[in-house]
Design a protein around this motif. Sequence first.
Motif, PDB file in Angstrom:
ATOM      1  N   MET A 196       0.845  -1.180   0.000  1.00 19.92           N
ATOM      2  CA  MET A 196       0.000   0.000   0.000  1.00 19.92           C
ATOM      3  C   MET A 196       0.888   1.240   0.000  1.00 19.92           C
ATOM      4  N   ASN A 197       0.816   2.009  -1.060  1.00 16.36           N
ATOM      5  CA  ASN A 197       1.672   3.173  -1.213  1.00 16.36           C
ATOM      6  C   ASN A 197       1.026   4.463  -0.733  1.00 16.36           C
ATOM      7  N   LYS A 198      -0.284   4.420  -0.506  1.00 16.33           N
ATOM      8  CA  LYS A 198      -1.005   5.640  -0.152  1.00 16.33           C
ATOM      9  C   LYS A 198      -2.301   5.258   0.536  1.00 16.33           C
ATOM     10  N   LYS A 222     -16.165   3.678  -3.279  1.00 21.24           N
ATOM     11  CA  LYS A 222     -15.631   2.355  -2.956  1.00 21.24           C
ATOM     12  C   LYS A 222     -15.517   1.474  -4.192  1.00 21.24           C
ATOM     13  N   SER A 223     -16.219   1.828  -5.258  1.00 21.32           N
ATOM     14  CA  SER A 223     -16.244   0.995  -6.464  1.00 21.32           C
ATOM     15  C   SER A 223     -15.049   1.216  -7.383  1.00 21.32           C
ATOM     16  N   PHE A 224     -14.271   2.273  -7.159  1.00 20.06           N
ATOM     17  CA  PHE A 224     -13.111   2.515  -8.013  1.00 20.06           C
ATOM     18  C   PHE A 224     -12.098   1.381  -7.813  1.00 20.06           C
ATOM     19  N   PRO A 225     -11.692   0.723  -8.897  1.00 21.51           N
ATOM     20  CA  PRO A 225     -10.763  -0.416  -8.779  1.00 21.51           C
ATOM     21  C   PRO A 225      -9.313   0.039  -8.623  1.00 21.51           C
ATOM     22  N   VAL A 226      -9.013   0.609  -7.477  1.00 17.44           N
ATOM     23  CA  VAL A 226      -7.661   1.124  -7.243  1.00 17.44           C
ATOM     24  C   VAL A 226      -6.719  -0.012  -6.862  1.00 17.44           C
ATOM     25  N   LEU A 227      -5.441   0.221  -7.066  1.00 14.09           N
ATOM     26  CA  LEU A 227      -4.421  -0.774  -6.755  1.00 14.09           C
ATOM     27  C   LEU A 227      -3.286  -0.088  -6.008  1.00 14.09           C
ATOM     28  N   GLY A 228      -2.880  -0.681  -4.894  1.00 10.65           N
ATOM     29  CA  GLY A 228      -1.787  -0.121  -4.130  1.00 10.65           C
ATOM     30  C   GLY A 228      -2.175   1.099  -3.316  1.00 10.65           C
ATOM     31  N   VAL A 229      -3.471   1.348  -3.185  1.00  9.83           N
ATOM     32  CA  VAL A 229      -3.972   2.487  -2.425  1.00  9.83           C
ATOM     33  C   VAL A 229      -5.090   2.013  -1.507  1.00  9.83           C
ATOM     34  N   ARG A 230      -5.024   2.420  -0.268  1.00  9.31           N
ATOM     35  CA  ARG A 230      -6.093   2.128   0.667  1.00  9.31           C
ATOM     36  C   ARG A 230      -7.112   3.266   0.603  1.00  9.31           C
ATOM     37  N   VAL A 231      -8.357   2.938   0.281  1.00  6.90           N
ATOM     38  CA  VAL A 231      -9.424   3.937   0.231  1.00  6.90           C
ATOM     39  C   VAL A 231     -10.482   3.553   1.268  1.00  6.90           C
ATOM     40  N   ASP A 232     -10.639   4.378   2.278  1.00 11.33           N
ATOM     41  CA  ASP A 232     -11.668   4.176   3.293  1.00 11.33           C
ATOM     42  C   ASP A 232     -12.736   5.240   3.101  1.00 11.33           C
ATOM     43  N   ASN A 279      -4.648   6.013  -9.609  1.00  9.61           N
ATOM     44  CA  ASN A 279      -4.250   4.776  -8.923  1.00  9.61           C
ATOM     45  C   ASN A 279      -5.091   3.584  -9.348  1.00  9.61           C
ATOM     46  N   LEU A 280      -5.706   3.659 -10.517  1.00  8.11           N
ATOM     47  CA  LEU A 280      -6.547   2.556 -10.980  1.00  8.11           C
ATOM     48  C   LEU A 280      -5.719   1.336 -11.372  1.00  8.11           C
ATOM     49  N   ARG A 281      -6.313   0.166 -11.180  1.00  9.64           N
ATOM     50  CA  ARG A 281      -5.718  -1.083 -11.675  1.00  9.64           C
ATOM     51  C   ARG A 281      -5.787  -1.051 -13.183  1.00  9.64           C
ATOM     52  N   ARG A 282      -4.678  -1.249 -13.836  1.00 11.68           N
ATOM     53  CA  ARG A 282      -4.621  -1.183 -15.310  1.00 11.68           C
ATOM     54  C   ARG A 282      -4.706  -2.577 -15.917  1.00 11.68           C
TER      55      ARG A 282
END
Length: 228
Positions: A33-35, A51-61, A225-228
């Motif tokens: 987790m980078n951010k 919450k639906s954004f498919p982020v990667l390496g980021v914690r979204v609360d 920060n989206l999963r590509r």
Amino acid sequence: MPKKTRAIKVTNEKHAWNRKSSPTGYRVETIPMNKSILIVCEGQTEELYFKSFPVLGVRVDAVNLKGQSKLKMVESTQEILDSSAVAYDEIWCVFDMDVRRGEDEYSDFDNAIHQAESLGFKVAYSNDAFELWFYLHFEYTDAEHLRTFYYEELGKRLGLNYEKDGKRYDFCLKIYNLLGEHKSSFQEIAIERARSLFEEKADLPYHEQNPVTKVFELVEELNRNLRR
């Protein structure tokens, strides 16, 4: 230091014909987790959308505070931070202004934005409604509308009674994907439309910036920060 990852080979012995030579069949067991981002919202729609954004390496609360006053939301955001073990890199408050509530709403709206910014929070505010952001995926408008206008227009495009069913939990869970898959909906264009609206009205007091939605700034941050 991030925990080392371990690559695990994934094969399909039963269906050898289904194997792919490229890309290789490996999955990553852990992602550092980078951010970390805290998003405090005043409703279910906003919470589940972000919450639906498919982020990667980021914690979204994303936290739904269920219709508190704007100033109270900002105070509650600080309380969440004070009691959290997470050192968030970014803190966002997401709320809108209901024009129908009159002058008391104007004061609460303006003061909450000032207070949030003084605490170092970012504010993705909308005037008159969060649904303006959704509407901009389909059409541009620079006219002042009540939220009922956006409900009606979104209902036509999404094939439902938005005011009644657009707030349902199951619908809110899928609104991000619905907007992404609809043939007439374009997030990139919505971002540019929202940016243009804000630039036109940025010098006005917050409660007079109508229509404006700064949700586009938070969306841009998540998109980085989206999963590509």
